[in-house]
Design an enzyme around this catalytic site. Sequence first.
Site, PDB file in Angstrom:
ATOM      1  N   ASP A   1      -0.369   2.869   7.946  1.00 26.68           N
ATOM      2  CA  ASP A   1      -0.493   2.874   6.488  1.00 26.68           C
ATOM      3  C   ASP A   1      -0.060   4.224   5.914  1.00 26.68           C
ATOM      4  OD1 ASP A   1      -1.049   1.836   4.012  1.00 26.68           O
ATOM      5  OD2 ASP A   1      -3.220   2.080   4.153  1.00 26.68           O
ATOM      6  N   GLY A   2       0.440   4.199   4.689  1.00 25.63           N
ATOM      7  CA  GLY A   2       0.734   5.440   3.971  1.00 25.63           C
ATOM      8  C   GLY A   2       2.208   5.719   3.725  1.00 25.63           C
TER       9      GLY A   2
ATOM     10  N   ARG B   1       2.765   6.414  -0.097  1.00 27.15           N
ATOM     11  CA  ARG B   1       2.309   7.736  -0.539  1.00 27.15           C
ATOM     12  C   ARG B   1       3.211   8.841   0.013  1.00 27.15           C
ATOM     13  NH1 ARG B   1      -3.676   6.273   1.062  1.00 27.15           N
ATOM     14  NH2 ARG B   1      -2.506   4.447   1.786  1.00 27.15           N
ATOM     15  N   TRP B   2       3.673   8.638   1.239  1.00 24.83           N
ATOM     16  CA  TRP B   2       4.596   9.609   1.845  1.00 24.83           C
ATOM     17  C   TRP B   2       5.858   9.728   0.985  1.00 24.83           C
ATOM     18  CZ3 TRP B   2       9.579   9.749   3.730  1.00 24.83           C
ATOM     19  CH2 TRP B   2       9.900  10.787   4.621  1.00 24.83           C
TER      20      TRP B   2
ATOM     21  N   HIS C   1       9.260   3.408   3.909  1.00 22.95           N
ATOM     22  CA  HIS C   1       9.181   2.437   5.009  1.00 22.95           C
ATOM     23  C   HIS C   1      10.199   2.767   6.101  1.00 22.95           C
ATOM     24  CE1 HIS C   1       6.234   0.164   2.929  1.00 22.95           C
ATOM     25  NE2 HIS C   1       7.037  -0.309   1.997  1.00 22.95           N
TER      26      HIS C   1
ATOM     27  N   SER D   1       1.491  -7.570   6.504  1.00 21.17           N
ATOM     28  CA  SER D   1       0.331  -8.459   6.514  1.00 21.17           C
ATOM     29  C   SER D   1       0.618  -9.735   5.719  1.00 21.17           C
ATOM     30  CB  SER D   1      -0.884  -7.743   5.910  1.00 21.17           C
ATOM     31  OG  SER D   1      -0.763  -7.665   4.500  1.00 21.17           O
TER      32      SER D   1
ATOM     33  N   GLU E   1      -0.919 -10.605   3.355  1.00 16.55           N
ATOM     34  CA  GLU E   1      -1.140 -10.238   1.948  1.00 16.55           C
ATOM     35  C   GLU E   1       0.024  -9.426   1.371  1.00 16.55           C
ATOM     36  OE1 GLU E   1      -3.651  -9.847   4.346  1.00 16.55           O
ATOM     37  OE2 GLU E   1      -4.436 -11.775   3.672  1.00 16.55           O
TER      38      GLU E   1
ATOM     39  N   TRP F   1       2.998 -10.114   1.048  1.00 14.49           N
ATOM     40  CA  TRP F   1       3.935 -10.907   0.238  1.00 14.49           C
ATOM     41  C   TRP F   1       3.690 -10.698  -1.247  1.00 14.49           C
ATOM     42  CZ3 TRP F   1       7.967 -12.638   2.761  1.00 14.49           C
ATOM     43  CH2 TRP F   1       7.849 -13.040   4.100  1.00 14.49           C
TER      44      TRP F   1
ATOM     45  N   LEU G   1       6.105  -0.343  28.463  1.00 19.99           N
ATOM     46  CA  LEU G   1       5.171  -0.584  27.359  1.00 19.99           C
ATOM     47  C   LEU G   1       5.438  -1.935  26.699  1.00 19.99           C
ATOM     48  CD1 LEU G   1       3.162   0.878  25.146  1.00 19.99           C
ATOM     49  CD2 LEU G   1       5.276   1.046  23.841  1.00 19.99           C
TER      50      LEU G   1
ATOM     51  N   ARG H   1     -10.523   0.659   6.337  1.00 22.51           N
ATOM     52  CA  ARG H   1     -10.768  -0.790   6.348  1.00 22.51           C
ATOM     53  C   ARG H   1      -9.761  -1.442   7.287  1.00 22.51           C
ATOM     54  NH1 ARG H   1      -9.211   0.428   0.977  1.00 22.51           N
ATOM     55  NH2 ARG H   1      -6.950   0.270   0.709  1.00 22.51           N
TER      56      ARG H   1
HETATM   57  C1  IPE Z   1      -2.275  -2.912   5.762  1.00 25.27           C
HETATM   58  O1  IPE Z   1      -1.917  -1.984   4.792  1.00 25.27           O
HETATM   59  C2  IPE Z   1      -1.067  -3.639   6.228  1.00 25.27           C
HETATM   60  C3  IPE Z   1      -0.114  -2.852   6.991  1.00 25.27           C
HETATM   61  C4  IPE Z   1      -0.241  -1.609   7.349  1.00 25.27           C
HETATM   62  C5  IPE Z   1       1.067  -3.569   7.383  1.00 25.27           C
HETATM   63  P1  IPE Z   1      -2.015  -2.286   3.228  1.00 25.27           P
HETATM   64  O2  IPE Z   1      -1.589  -1.032   2.559  1.00 25.27           O
HETATM   65  O3  IPE Z   1      -1.273  -3.510   2.906  1.00 25.27           O
HETATM   66  O4  IPE Z   1      -3.559  -2.570   3.061  1.00 25.27           O
HETATM   67  P2  IPE Z   1      -4.500  -2.367   1.790  1.00 25.27           P
HETATM   68  O5  IPE Z   1      -3.851  -3.085   0.659  1.00 25.27           O
HETATM   69  O6  IPE Z   1      -4.574  -0.903   1.538  1.00 25.27           O
HETATM   70  O7  IPE Z   1      -5.808  -2.939   2.212  1.00 25.27           O
HETATM   71  C1  IPE Z   2       2.163   0.713   5.000  1.00 27.92           C
HETATM   72  O1  IPE Z   2       2.513   1.551   3.968  1.00 27.92           O
HETATM   73  C2  IPE Z   2       3.273  -0.216   5.372  1.00 27.92           C
HETATM   74  C3  IPE Z   2       3.101  -1.579   4.875  1.00 27.92           C
HETATM   75  C4  IPE Z   2       2.040  -2.075   4.315  1.00 27.92           C
HETATM   76  C5  IPE Z   2       4.235  -2.462   5.039  1.00 27.92           C
HETATM   77  P1  IPE Z   2       2.128   1.248   2.456  1.00 27.92           P
HETATM   78  O2  IPE Z   2       3.334   0.737   1.749  1.00 27.92           O
HETATM   79  O3  IPE Z   2       0.931   0.397   2.350  1.00 27.92           O
HETATM   80  O4  IPE Z   2       1.807   2.720   1.948  1.00 27.92           O
HETATM   81  P2  IPE Z   2       0.752   3.153   0.847  1.00 27.92           P
HETATM   82  O5  IPE Z   2      -0.570   2.597   1.264  1.00 27.92           O
HETATM   83  O6  IPE Z   2       1.231   2.571  -0.437  1.00 27.92           O
HETATM   84  O7  IPE Z   2       0.805   4.639   0.849  1.00 27.92           O
HETATM   85 MG    MG Z   3      -1.066   0.829   2.160  1.00 21.89          MG
END
Ligand code: IPE
Ligand code: IPE
Ligand code: MG
Length: 235
Positions: free
Chosen positions: A16-17, A20-21, A33, A61, A63, A65, A127, A190
């Site tokens: 995740d992140g 924001r990065w 990404h 995920s 979600e 979509w 791996l 979470r």
């Molecule tokens: C979880 O991250 C899904 C992935 C890392 C692929 P999200 O950024 O979608 O999750 P929420 O919305 O913060 O819970």
């Molecule tokens: C996680 O990065 C990758 C995916 C959910 C595909 P995010 O896109 O959720 O990054 P933040 O949470 O917005 O920083």
């Molecule tokens: Mg995220």
Amino acid sequence: MKDKVSLPEHIAIIMDGNGRWAKKRFLTKTAGHKAGAQNLRKLAESANKAGLKYLSVYAFSTENWKRSPAEIDGLMNLLRGYIQEYIDDTKKNDMRVMVIGRRDRISPDLREKIEYLEKLTAEKPGLTLVIALDYGARDEIFRAAKKFAKACGNGTITGDNIDEEVFSDFMDTAGIPDPQLLIRTSGEERLSNFMMWQIAYSELYFTDKLWPDFGFEDMMEAVRVYNARERRFGG
Ligand code: IPE
Ligand code: IPE
Ligand code: MG
């Protein structure tokens, strides 16, 4: 001198992140990404060299979509490129790649590429990289329950030989040991619907580092913390 760390067999990561990065650098989400995908490639290679057996990563995920079509397109294109790179690399590479999650909503060309790569690497000794794509734990458990009910209905399995292990074989992760350690980057604490069945007894590790900045040394730090914990399994 650094203390000796012993790697668990299976590490799972919620990557995740990326958003924001990118934001911090005034870049597009897709650029974030892309940096995330490059980071995964590097980390998987280092983990393979270090002797890790299984690395599971949450890439998209059920979600996700809900995100904008442009972001989804960008992500799917990155995945396409990512899978293709592994296909091109299979001769030099000893990694096995598996994809878990729904297949019915992914575009047919990407699905074909995935199936091809899975076949191509099925016997690789290195791996096992498990990529969770259009994945949700509830969806996985529900699909497993449906397949399970069907198998009961047609007599493939009967009431007497059912247990948790038999049920696990209906999950997308059949044959893969449960992760001992789950890492989530970017400060969120979470599960966001990741591997809820498999991580029942995993140690959880959260870090503020954003996914594109999370390197092999950061993973080893998580392993050190994991090594120092006492796992009790209810005993
Ligand atoms: C979880 O991250 C899904 C992935 C890392 C692929 P999200 O950024 O979608 O999750 P929420 O919305 O913060 O819970
Ligand atoms: C996680 O990065 C990758 C995916 C959910 C595909 P995010 O896109 O959720 O990054 P933040 O949470 O917005 O920083
Ligand atoms: Mg995220």
